[in-house]
Design a protein around this motif. Structure first.
Motif, PDB file in Angstrom:
ATOM      1  N   ALA A 231      -5.893  -0.715   6.436  1.00 30.34           N
ATOM      2  CA  ALA A 231      -4.986   0.401   6.186  1.00 30.34           C
ATOM      3  C   ALA A 231      -4.048   0.005   5.054  1.00 30.34           C
ATOM      4  CB  ALA A 231      -4.191   0.745   7.437  1.00 30.34           C
ATOM      5  N   SER A 232      -3.884   0.898   4.072  1.00 30.62           N
ATOM      6  CA  SER A 232      -3.053   0.597   2.905  1.00 30.62           C
ATOM      7  C   SER A 232      -2.079   1.731   2.657  1.00 30.62           C
ATOM      8  CB  SER A 232      -3.925   0.397   1.657  1.00 30.62           C
ATOM      9  OG  SER A 232      -4.892  -0.611   1.864  1.00 30.62           O
ATOM     10  N   LEU A 233      -0.878   1.374   2.228  1.00 34.99           N
ATOM     11  CA  LEU A 233       0.130   2.355   1.848  1.00 34.99           C
ATOM     12  C   LEU A 233       0.812   1.868   0.585  1.00 34.99           C
ATOM     13  CD1 LEU A 233       1.687   4.946   2.471  1.00 34.99           C
ATOM     14  CD2 LEU A 233       3.292   3.570   3.797  1.00 34.99           C
ATOM     15  N   ASN A 234       0.694   2.657  -0.483  1.00 35.14           N
ATOM     16  CA  ASN A 234       1.285   2.297  -1.772  1.00 35.14           C
ATOM     17  C   ASN A 234       1.969   3.526  -2.338  1.00 35.14           C
ATOM     18  OD1 ASN A 234       1.999   1.280  -4.243  1.00 35.14           O
ATOM     19  ND2 ASN A 234      -0.082   0.809  -4.923  1.00 35.14           N
ATOM     20  N   THR A 235       3.263   3.647  -2.080  1.00 38.49           N
ATOM     21  CA  THR A 235       4.003   4.812  -2.540  1.00 38.49           C
ATOM     22  C   THR A 235       5.492   4.501  -2.569  1.00 38.49           C
ATOM     23  OG1 THR A 235       4.426   7.169  -2.137  1.00 38.49           O
ATOM     24  CG2 THR A 235       4.247   5.767  -0.204  1.00 38.49           C
ATOM     25  N   ALA A 236       6.205   5.155  -3.429  1.00 43.05           N
ATOM     26  CA  ALA A 236       7.663   5.063  -3.501  1.00 43.05           C
ATOM     27  C   ALA A 236       8.153   3.616  -3.499  1.00 43.05           C
ATOM     28  CB  ALA A 236       8.294   5.830  -2.340  1.00 43.05           C
TER      29      ALA A 236
END
Length: 347
Positions: A231-236
């Motif tokens: 799971a990846s999260l790349n934002t803000a």
């Protein structure tokens, strides 16, 4: 209280700005899984100005299934992955969401004036109230964190526990609210994306055996291999990643009748040198299998329901952390077994 019909879904909200904590939860997480290989990524983000979906992307989930159909396994105990969580949004992203949400609400045909007032209060908080113009001039200093729901569990009570209104977090700070995205929360969400092959046990004799004849049971090594999801999260300004790995650990057999002898007696076959059980080979018909059972009574005109449940051990690693373990996952299937009496001929 009143009911607001918005974007095809029914939401319950109060007439005050505080109760609007429920309204941003129209943002949901698309639970679509990856296409089966660890290297391929599918991003579930959609931003159309009216809704915010989760920006978390998932990859993997079916590696090692060798074409077998796969299913989600069940966590042991009462544990479950989060049904809601908080993710960051840049000021520009958040502005687009709020303005779109406001326009959709006030322009919805037949919308009640109370709903328009409540959504207007929510908008004013970030445009002209506690925050000024959505903090657009502070885009390099932080981000808004918003509540997101698992769309497949939005009707469960746990999905409504993320009731905090969108809040500002300075760059480098960690939100203190429960279920704000961290590597561990990402791992828990990735857990919910894991798919494992159906637990179809190989038997010898297969499906049709005899009373007092040992039945050998084993799993296909080519099918039952570790499965990973990332799971990846790349934002803000936030860039996090976590990988969970599920590894087959043990097989529990329930014969479907009390008239059976299990091998071993516990009915639990643990993994040994990379495999569970041992395939039957010619000449071993009367030997005791390392994994299997012996039926002591025939099924008559019916069948026994043999249940085989595979336990998967789950570990995780994440950005900046060695990770740890998550609850075991289990997946079981049932097979029909016919047991016949051995016929003898007297001469």
């Amino acid at each position: 209280m009143y009911t607001v019909k918005l974007l095809g879904r029914w939401l319950l909200a109060g007439a005050t700005a505080t109760a609007l904590a429920l309204i941003p939860s129209t943002a949901v997480a698309d639970k679509s899984r990856g296409n089966g290989s660890q290297g391929n990524v599918k991003t579930n983000a959609k931003r159309d100005g009216r809704t915010l979906t989760s920006l978390i992307s998932y990859s993997g989930g079916k590696r090692g299934t060798s074409g077998k159909s796969s299913k989600s396994f069940t966590p042991t105990g009462n544990w479950a992955p989060p049904a809601c969580w908080y993710e960051p949004r840049s000021p520009a992203e958040f502005q687009k969401y709020v303005e779109g949400f406001y326009e959709s609400t006030v322009n919805y045909p037949g919308q009640h004036s109370y709903a328009k007032t409540a959504v207007g209060q929510f908008r004013d908080m970030y445009k002209d109230g506690e925050y000024k113009n959505y903090n657009l001039d502070k885009a390099d200093e932080g981000a808004f964190w918003v509540a997101v729901q698992d769309k497949d569990r939005w009707d469960q009570p746990d999905a409504w526990t993320c009731s905090e209104l969108p809040f500002w977090v300075e760059k480098g700070d960690t939100p203190t609210v429960k279920n704000s995205v961290t590597p561990e929360v990402l791992a828990q969400l990735a857990y919910n994306q894991v798919e494992v092959p159906e637990t179809e046990v190989s038997l010898a004799p297969a499906n049709n055996t005899k009373v007092n004849l040992p039945t050998w049971a084993w799993l296909d090594e080519a099918t039952f291999k570790p499965v990973s999801v990332t799971a990846s999260l790349n934002t803000a300004g936030l860039n996090l990643q976590s990988t969970v790995t599920a590894t087959p650990d043990s097989l529990r057999i329930k014969p479907g009748t009390k008239d059976a002898q299990l091998h071993p007696d516990s009915g639990e076959c643990t993994i040994q040198t990379g495999h569970i059980g041992a395939p039957y080979t010619k000449g071993n018909a009367n030997k005791t299998p390392p994994c299997g059972l012996t039926y002591l009574r025939s099924t008559g005109n019916g069948t026994y329901q043999l249940q085989a449940t595979l336990t998967w051990k789950v570990t995780w690693t994440g950005t900046g952390t060695p990770g740890g373990t998550l609850p075991d996952g289990t997946f079981g299937t049932t097979q029909n077994i016919t047991v016949q009496e051995i016929q003898a001929i007297n001469r």
